[in-house]
Motif scaffolding. Structure first.
Motif, short mmCIF file in Angstrom:
data_model
loop_
_atom_site.label_atom_id
_atom_site.label_comp_id
_atom_site.label_asym_id
_atom_site.label_seq_id
_atom_site.Cartn_x
_atom_site.Cartn_y
_atom_site.Cartn_z
N PRO A 13 0.73 -1.09 0.10
CA PRO A 13 0.07 -0.08 -0.10
C PRO A 13 0.69 1.20 0.18
O PRO A 13 0.36 2.23 -0.76
CB PRO A 13 -0.79 -0.03 1.16
CG PRO A 13 -0.85 -1.51 1.59
CD PRO A 13 0.43 -2.32 1.13
N LEU A 14 2.02 1.27 0.68
CA LEU A 14 2.81 2.49 0.66
C LEU A 14 3.38 2.77 -0.76
O LEU A 14 3.42 3.71 -1.11
CB LEU A 14 4.09 2.36 1.69
CG LEU A 14 3.53 2.21 3.30
CD1 LEU A 14 4.88 2.57 4.07
CD2 LEU A 14 2.40 3.23 3.57
N PHE A 15 3.71 1.78 -1.43
CA PHE A 15 4.14 2.07 -2.91
C PHE A 15 2.98 2.58 -3.55
O PHE A 15 2.88 3.55 -4.30
CB PHE A 15 4.57 0.66 -3.43
CG PHE A 15 4.69 0.70 -4.84
CD1 PHE A 15 5.59 1.52 -5.53
CD2 PHE A 15 4.24 -0.36 -5.60
CE1 PHE A 15 5.67 1.48 -6.94
CE2 PHE A 15 4.32 -0.48 -6.95
CZ PHE A 15 5.14 0.52 -7.63
N ILE A 16 1.54 2.04 -3.47
CA ILE A 16 0.68 2.37 -4.24
C ILE A 16 0.34 3.97 -3.88
O ILE A 16 0.20 4.76 -4.83
CB ILE A 16 -0.46 1.48 -4.10
CG1 ILE A 16 -0.36 0.30 -4.56
CG2 ILE A 16 -1.80 2.19 -4.70
CD1 ILE A 16 -1.41 -0.78 -4.62
N PHE A 17 0.55 4.25 -2.64
CA PHE A 17 0.19 5.78 -2.26
C PHE A 17 1.23 6.57 -2.98
O PHE A 17 1.03 7.69 -3.33
CB PHE A 17 0.19 5.81 -0.85
CG PHE A 17 -1.22 5.51 -0.18
CD1 PHE A 17 -2.12 6.81 -0.43
CD2 PHE A 17 -1.51 4.39 0.52
CE1 PHE A 17 -3.49 6.63 0.08
CE2 PHE A 17 -3.01 4.37 1.04
CZ PHE A 17 -4.12 5.30 0.76
N ALA A 18 2.40 6.27 -2.84
CA ALA A 18 3.70 7.08 -3.19
C ALA A 18 3.28 7.27 -4.78
O ALA A 18 3.61 8.22 -5.21
CB ALA A 18 4.86 6.32 -2.97
N ALA A 19 2.83 6.14 -5.51
CA ALA A 19 2.65 6.24 -6.94
C ALA A 19 1.39 7.20 -7.10
O ALA A 19 1.47 8.12 -8.08
CB ALA A 19 2.57 4.94 -7.52
N ILE A 20 0.46 7.03 -6.48
CA ILE A 20 -0.79 7.79 -6.76
C ILE A 20 -0.33 9.32 -6.32
O ILE A 20 -0.78 10.22 -7.19
CB ILE A 20 -1.94 7.44 -5.80
CG1 ILE A 20 -2.39 6.11 -6.22
CG2 ILE A 20 -3.13 8.62 -6.12
CD1 ILE A 20 -3.58 5.65 -5.45
N GLY A 180 6.91 6.79 1.59
CA GLY A 180 5.96 6.21 1.51
C GLY A 180 4.87 6.42 2.49
O GLY A 180 3.59 6.72 2.32
N LYS A 181 5.49 6.56 3.58
CA LYS A 181 4.55 7.05 5.02
C LYS A 181 4.03 8.27 4.79
O LYS A 181 2.95 8.60 5.16
CB LYS A 181 5.38 6.83 6.23
CG LYS A 181 5.61 5.49 6.61
CD LYS A 181 6.14 5.22 8.00
CE LYS A 181 6.56 3.81 8.18
NZ LYS A 181 7.98 3.97 8.91
N VAL A 182 4.74 9.29 4.49
CA VAL A 182 4.21 10.76 4.08
C VAL A 182 3.05 10.58 3.02
O VAL A 182 2.37 11.26 3.12
CB VAL A 182 5.34 11.72 3.60
CG1 VAL A 182 4.75 13.13 3.41
CG2 VAL A 182 6.35 11.68 4.75
N ALA A 183 3.49 9.89 1.83
CA ALA A 183 2.52 9.92 0.67
C ALA A 183 1.05 9.47 1.26
O ALA A 183 -0.02 9.91 0.52
CB ALA A 183 2.91 9.14 -0.40
N VAL A 184 1.13 8.63 2.31
CA VAL A 184 -0.38 8.17 2.63
C VAL A 184 -1.17 9.47 3.19
O VAL A 184 -2.40 9.61 2.77
CB VAL A 184 -0.33 7.24 3.96
CG1 VAL A 184 -1.74 6.93 4.34
CG2 VAL A 184 0.45 6.00 3.38
N TRP A 185 -0.70 10.39 3.59
CA TRP A 185 -1.23 11.67 4.21
C TRP A 185 -1.36 12.70 3.11
O TRP A 185 -2.21 13.40 2.96
CB TRP A 185 -0.57 12.30 5.15
CG TRP A 185 -0.43 11.29 6.43
CD1 TRP A 185 0.55 10.45 6.97
CD2 TRP A 185 -1.46 11.16 7.25
NE1 TRP A 185 0.16 9.58 7.89
CE2 TRP A 185 -1.22 10.05 8.24
CE3 TRP A 185 -2.91 11.37 7.39
CZ2 TRP A 185 -1.95 9.47 9.11
CZ3 TRP A 185 -3.63 10.97 8.41
CH2 TRP A 185 -3.23 9.93 9.41
#
Ligand code: PHE
Length: 504
Positions: A13-20, A180-185
């Motif tokens: 999920p962190l990869f997907i969030f970073a990509a999005i 990745g963690k920052v991208a979630v937010w």
């Protein structure tokens, strides 16, 4: 040679969030809705979806897949294909670098406007509606008469720009793990804010007329080639392809992880965001038309004008808590931008530098942040807006499309589209068929070159771009030429390779 451990996303999920997060950006809010309105309303969705399927999705699969195959960022990928191709990995690095130098400046304006919104600095009610343009161009930008008159940097913008680079430094210096963690937010908060803005927009008088302008289909538009060019270049831009970063993001994916499914999730999430943002934007545009009694054609609904003039006009006319709506909108823009910012800087520039020169992450990050900030100062001067526009045309149109087309040709024909497809299929839930080979080898590069030649050269070679003086508009070709030469220089530089690429 010692084996180095590649840094990794800590979960899927962190990869997907970073990509999005890298894909969703300012373009979803200001570029897509405007293009849709301009190019045939609902009918524009057809070329746009065709572009997504025949070009965007295979192209993104290619960038992720090649990054993962070689476990390297763009230059390493092309060096892996053959030493003589390494330059083709560096050229998009320059593209990404130049984009981030001005993308951060637009984010600086957003920060500045968060503060301005608190006090409604451009005025309230009618006065605000009339003063929003002057406030942006005169007060905020202190705009000069042309690209030849630079003047001094504007203090508050310079301050915001410095702050942004400090924030980016702290997000990036620990690498993919933290990104990745920052991208979630930075993905989920703007989504929530867009919902708030949409509700605000839809409850304003005039909203429905606005949406009619946005989506009423005009089928005749589909016969106009410009509409197709617009759709194709928007797909490349909105998915953040052609600027090196996606190769690096793919290289942080473990060899056994799924890729193709992630590409579908990323690209659909991005496109859904664009479509959704259009509702928030056009309901508000409808409100202005209705309030000021002017036709939509005269409301600037595009680019900078939309975000920093039209939207403030709407804010000043709003009946309840206008300041809060303003802060929400500019916070949303800022957060949308920041993950594209670290994608460009980290995936696009820092990771390639670490791969090639074996610099430590913290050193590479510091160097890139400082140099990009220093270059960004140019765009904070009085003449900065003109240069921002010229550099944007150079890299986010020509740079991106040309390097993208060349990458497809070399990967498709030299590395082999079939080999790439087999690599993708080894680990993926959704298997890609032989159609993929032909898209990468022929359809995508041919489509991109068409857009460059008919949508670009035809306009900019015979008359200077944007009515700028010839010497200024010619910088497009100078920058493209110089970055190409520098890419060959970097290819020629011999290095020891990565020393420390590991994530402890
Ligand atoms: N995809 C981003 C957008 O739609 C723009 C972007 C371009 C981001 C290049 C990063 C790199 O706004």
């Amino acid at each position: 040679m010692a084996t180095t451990i590649r840094e990794r996303w800590t979960s899927r999920p962190l990869f997907i969030f970073a990509a999005i997060g890298s894909a969703i950006g300012l373009g979803n809010v200001w570029r897509f809705p405007y293009l849709t309105y301009e190019y045939g309303g609902g009918a524009f969705l057809i070329p746009w979806i065709v572009g997504l399927i025949v070009m965007g999705i295979p192209w993104m699969m290619m960038e992720f897949g090649m990054g993962r195959y070689f476990q390297k960022s763009a230059p390493g990928v092309f060096e892996g294909i053959g030493k003589k191709w390494e330059w083709l990995g560096w050229w998009p690095v320059w593209v990404a670098f130049l984009i981030v130098t001005y993308y951060t400046v637009v984010m600086a304006w957003s920060l500045r406007y968060m503060v301005s919104s608190a006090t409604m600095a451009w005025g309230v009610g009618e006065a605000g509606a009339e003063g929003a343009g002057a406030y942006f161009f005169e007060t905020v930008l202190n705009l000069s008469s042309g690209p030849g008159v630079l003047g001094a940097p504007v203090g508050p913008i310079l301050g915001c720009l410095a702050l942004i680079w400090v924030i980016l430094f702290f997000i990036m210096f620990k690498g993919a793990r933290v990104i990745g963690k920052v991208a979630v937010w930075t993905v989920s908060i703007p989504w929530a804010l867009l919902v708030v803005l949409l509700i605000r927009g839809l409850t304003l008088p005039g909203a429905i007329e606005g949406l009619n302008y946005y989506l009423t289909p005009d089928a005749v538009a589909l016969r106009d080639p410009q509409v197709w060019f617009g759709a194709f270049s928007q797909i490349a831009f909105t998915l953040s392809l052609g600027m090196a970063g996606m190769f690096a993001y793919g290289s942080f994916v473990a060899k056994k992880a799924d890729l193709t499914n992630n590409v579908f999730i990323t690209s659909f999430a991005n496109c859904a965001t664009s479509f959704f943002a259009g509702f928030a934007v056009f309901s508000t545009v409808g409100f202005i038309m209705q309030g000021l009694n002017i036709p939509v054609g005269e409301v600037s609904a595009s680019g900078l004008g939309l975000a920093f003039v039209t939207y403030p006009v709407a804010i000043s006319m709003m009946p309840v808590v206008p300041a809060l709506v303003g802060i929400t909108f500019f916070l949303c823009l800022f957060l949308l931008g920041i993950d594209s910012g670290f994608f460009l800087a980290y995936g696009g520039v820092i990771s390639p530098i670490m791969d090639k020169f074996g610099l430590s992450r913290i050193k590479a990050t510091a160097i890139v942040c400082v140099i990009a900030f220093l270059i960004g100062i140019i765009y904070t001067t009085s003449g900065g807006l003109y240069w921002l526009d010229i550099v944007d045309r150079t890299v986010s149109f020509y740079g991106l499309l040309i390097t993208g087309a060349l990458a497809c040709i070399v990967i498709g024909w030299v590395f082999g589209a079939k080999k790439l497809r087999e690599h993708l299929n080894e680990t993926s839930d959704i298997k890609v068929g032989a159609w993929f080979d032909w898209l990468i080898k022929i359809v995508v590069p041919a489509g991109l070159l068409f857009v460059v030649i008919w949508g670009g050269f035809k306009e900019d070679i015979f008359a200077p771009y944007g009515d700028y003086p010839l010497w200024a508009a010619s910088m497009i070709w100078v920058i493209l030429g110089v970055t190409l030469i520098l890419s060959f220089v970097l290819q020629a530089v011999k290095t020891r390779g990565p020393k420390e690429a590991s994530e402890s």
